[in-house]
Design a protein around this motif. Structure first.
Motif, PDB file in Angstrom:
ATOM      1  N   HIS A 174       0.827  -1.275   0.069  1.00  0.00           N
ATOM      2  CA  HIS A 174      -0.126   0.007   0.109  1.00  0.00           C
ATOM      3  C   HIS A 174       0.937   1.291  -0.066  1.00  0.00           C
ATOM      4  O   HIS A 174       1.512   1.673   1.202  1.00  0.00           O
ATOM      5  CB  HIS A 174      -0.977  -0.153   1.099  1.00  0.00           C
ATOM      6  CG  HIS A 174      -2.100  -0.957   1.087  1.00  0.00           C
ATOM      7  ND1 HIS A 174      -3.322  -0.895   0.349  1.00  0.00           N
ATOM      8  CD2 HIS A 174      -1.969  -2.304   1.752  1.00  0.00           C
ATOM      9  CE1 HIS A 174      -3.690  -2.026   0.717  1.00  0.00           C
ATOM     10  NE2 HIS A 174      -3.169  -3.034   1.143  1.00  0.00           N
ATOM     11  N   LEU A 175       0.849   2.131  -0.980  1.00  0.00           N
ATOM     12  CA  LEU A 175       1.859   2.967  -1.357  1.00  0.00           C
ATOM     13  C   LEU A 175       1.735   4.094   0.068  1.00  0.00           C
ATOM     14  O   LEU A 175       2.448   4.723   0.276  1.00  0.00           O
ATOM     15  CB  LEU A 175       1.521   3.975  -2.733  1.00  0.00           C
ATOM     16  CG  LEU A 175       2.538   4.618  -3.081  1.00  0.00           C
ATOM     17  CD1 LEU A 175       3.778   4.087  -3.099  1.00  0.00           C
ATOM     18  CD2 LEU A 175       1.892   5.219  -4.537  1.00  0.00           C
ATOM     19  N   THR A 176       0.410   4.569   0.186  1.00  0.00           N
ATOM     20  CA  THR A 176       0.067   5.471   1.370  1.00  0.00           C
ATOM     21  C   THR A 176       0.660   5.070   2.532  1.00  0.00           C
ATOM     22  O   THR A 176       1.092   6.040   3.371  1.00  0.00           O
ATOM     23  CB  THR A 176      -1.632   5.725   1.453  1.00  0.00           C
ATOM     24  OG1 THR A 176      -2.257   5.945   0.100  1.00  0.00           O
ATOM     25  CG2 THR A 176      -1.743   6.779   2.420  1.00  0.00           C
ATOM     26  N   ALA A 177       0.439   3.724   2.923  1.00  0.00           N
ATOM     27  CA  ALA A 177       1.035   3.234   4.064  1.00  0.00           C
ATOM     28  C   ALA A 177       2.540   3.387   4.114  1.00  0.00           C
ATOM     29  O   ALA A 177       3.176   3.518   5.396  1.00  0.00           O
ATOM     30  CB  ALA A 177       0.558   1.700   4.473  1.00  0.00           C
ATOM     31  N   VAL A 178       3.360   2.928   3.135  1.00  0.00           N
ATOM     32  CA  VAL A 178       4.693   3.054   3.154  1.00  0.00           C
ATOM     33  C   VAL A 178       5.283   4.634   3.142  1.00  0.00           C
ATOM     34  O   VAL A 178       6.084   4.758   3.990  1.00  0.00           O
ATOM     35  CB  VAL A 178       5.186   2.390   1.788  1.00  0.00           C
ATOM     36  CG1 VAL A 178       6.802   2.654   1.677  1.00  0.00           C
ATOM     37  CG2 VAL A 178       4.910   0.977   1.684  1.00  0.00           C
TER      38      VAL A 178
ATOM     39  N   ALA B 222      -7.866   6.889  -0.806  1.00  0.00           N
ATOM     40  CA  ALA B 222      -8.276   5.827  -1.467  1.00  0.00           C
ATOM     41  C   ALA B 222      -7.325   4.519  -1.623  1.00  0.00           C
ATOM     42  O   ALA B 222      -5.998   5.401  -1.632  1.00  0.00           O
ATOM     43  CB  ALA B 222      -8.422   6.259  -3.062  1.00  0.00           C
ATOM     44  N   PRO B 223      -7.559   3.372  -1.367  1.00  0.00           N
ATOM     45  CA  PRO B 223      -6.431   2.349  -1.501  1.00  0.00           C
ATOM     46  C   PRO B 223      -5.649   2.583  -2.954  1.00  0.00           C
ATOM     47  O   PRO B 223      -6.195   2.482  -4.135  1.00  0.00           O
ATOM     48  CB  PRO B 223      -6.955   0.997  -1.559  1.00  0.00           C
ATOM     49  CG  PRO B 223      -8.498   1.516  -1.156  1.00  0.00           C
ATOM     50  CD  PRO B 223      -8.501   2.712  -1.562  1.00  0.00           C
ATOM     51  N   LEU B 224      -4.168   2.500  -2.687  1.00  0.00           N
ATOM     52  CA  LEU B 224      -3.397   2.499  -3.845  1.00  0.00           C
ATOM     53  C   LEU B 224      -1.946   1.668  -3.762  1.00  0.00           C
ATOM     54  O   LEU B 224      -1.346   1.580  -2.713  1.00  0.00           O
ATOM     55  CB  LEU B 224      -2.757   3.812  -4.046  1.00  0.00           C
ATOM     56  CG  LEU B 224      -1.832   4.144  -5.226  1.00  0.00           C
ATOM     57  CD1 LEU B 224      -2.345   3.749  -6.638  1.00  0.00           C
ATOM     58  CD2 LEU B 224      -1.291   5.632  -5.320  1.00  0.00           C
ATOM     59  N   THR B 225      -2.314   0.342  -4.148  1.00  0.00           N
ATOM     60  CA  THR B 225      -1.080  -0.599  -4.046  1.00  0.00           C
ATOM     61  C   THR B 225      -0.209  -0.500  -5.414  1.00  0.00           C
ATOM     62  O   THR B 225      -0.719  -0.385  -6.501  1.00  0.00           O
ATOM     63  CB  THR B 225      -1.851  -1.914  -3.912  1.00  0.00           C
ATOM     64  OG1 THR B 225      -2.650  -2.249  -5.010  1.00  0.00           O
ATOM     65  CG2 THR B 225      -2.819  -2.067  -2.689  1.00  0.00           C
ATOM     66  N   VAL B 226       0.881  -0.905  -5.081  1.00  0.00           N
ATOM     67  CA  VAL B 226       2.017  -1.214  -6.337  1.00  0.00           C
ATOM     68  C   VAL B 226       2.572  -2.309  -5.732  1.00  0.00           C
ATOM     69  O   VAL B 226       2.911  -2.810  -4.539  1.00  0.00           O
ATOM     70  CB  VAL B 226       2.723  -0.012  -6.255  1.00  0.00           C
ATOM     71  CG1 VAL B 226       2.186   1.354  -6.712  1.00  0.00           C
ATOM     72  CG2 VAL B 226       3.649   0.198  -5.067  1.00  0.00           C
TER      73      VAL B 226
END
Length: 71
Positions: free
Chosen positions: A9-13, A39-43
């Motif tokens: 999760h980009l935001t969490a990182v 909003a959830p954003l995963t990479v």
């Protein structure tokens, strides 16, 4: 050893990077504004390396403003 790559999760990182620098006192004299979507954003990435990249970017910004002021 190969890097561990997974969906992160980009935001969490990014928040972890900011928290780490805050705890270390790096952001004591700067005003860091983080404007990110909830909003959830995963990479797909190595979470540790991505966090280190965010840390480096923030440290560069702090250095660019002379350690005080808005970043």
């Amino acid at each position: 050893a190969s890097a561990s790559v997974a969906r992160v999760h980009l935001t969490a990182v990014l928040r972890q990077a900011v928290r780490l620098l805050t705890e270390q006192g790096v952001l004591r004299r700067v005003q860091l504004t983080v404007n990110i979507s909830e909003a959830p954003l995963t990479v797909t990435a190595n979470g540790h390396e991505l966090q280190q990249a965010f840390v480096n970017l923030i440290l560069n910004a702090v250095d660019a403003v002379g350690g005080t002021g808005p970043v």
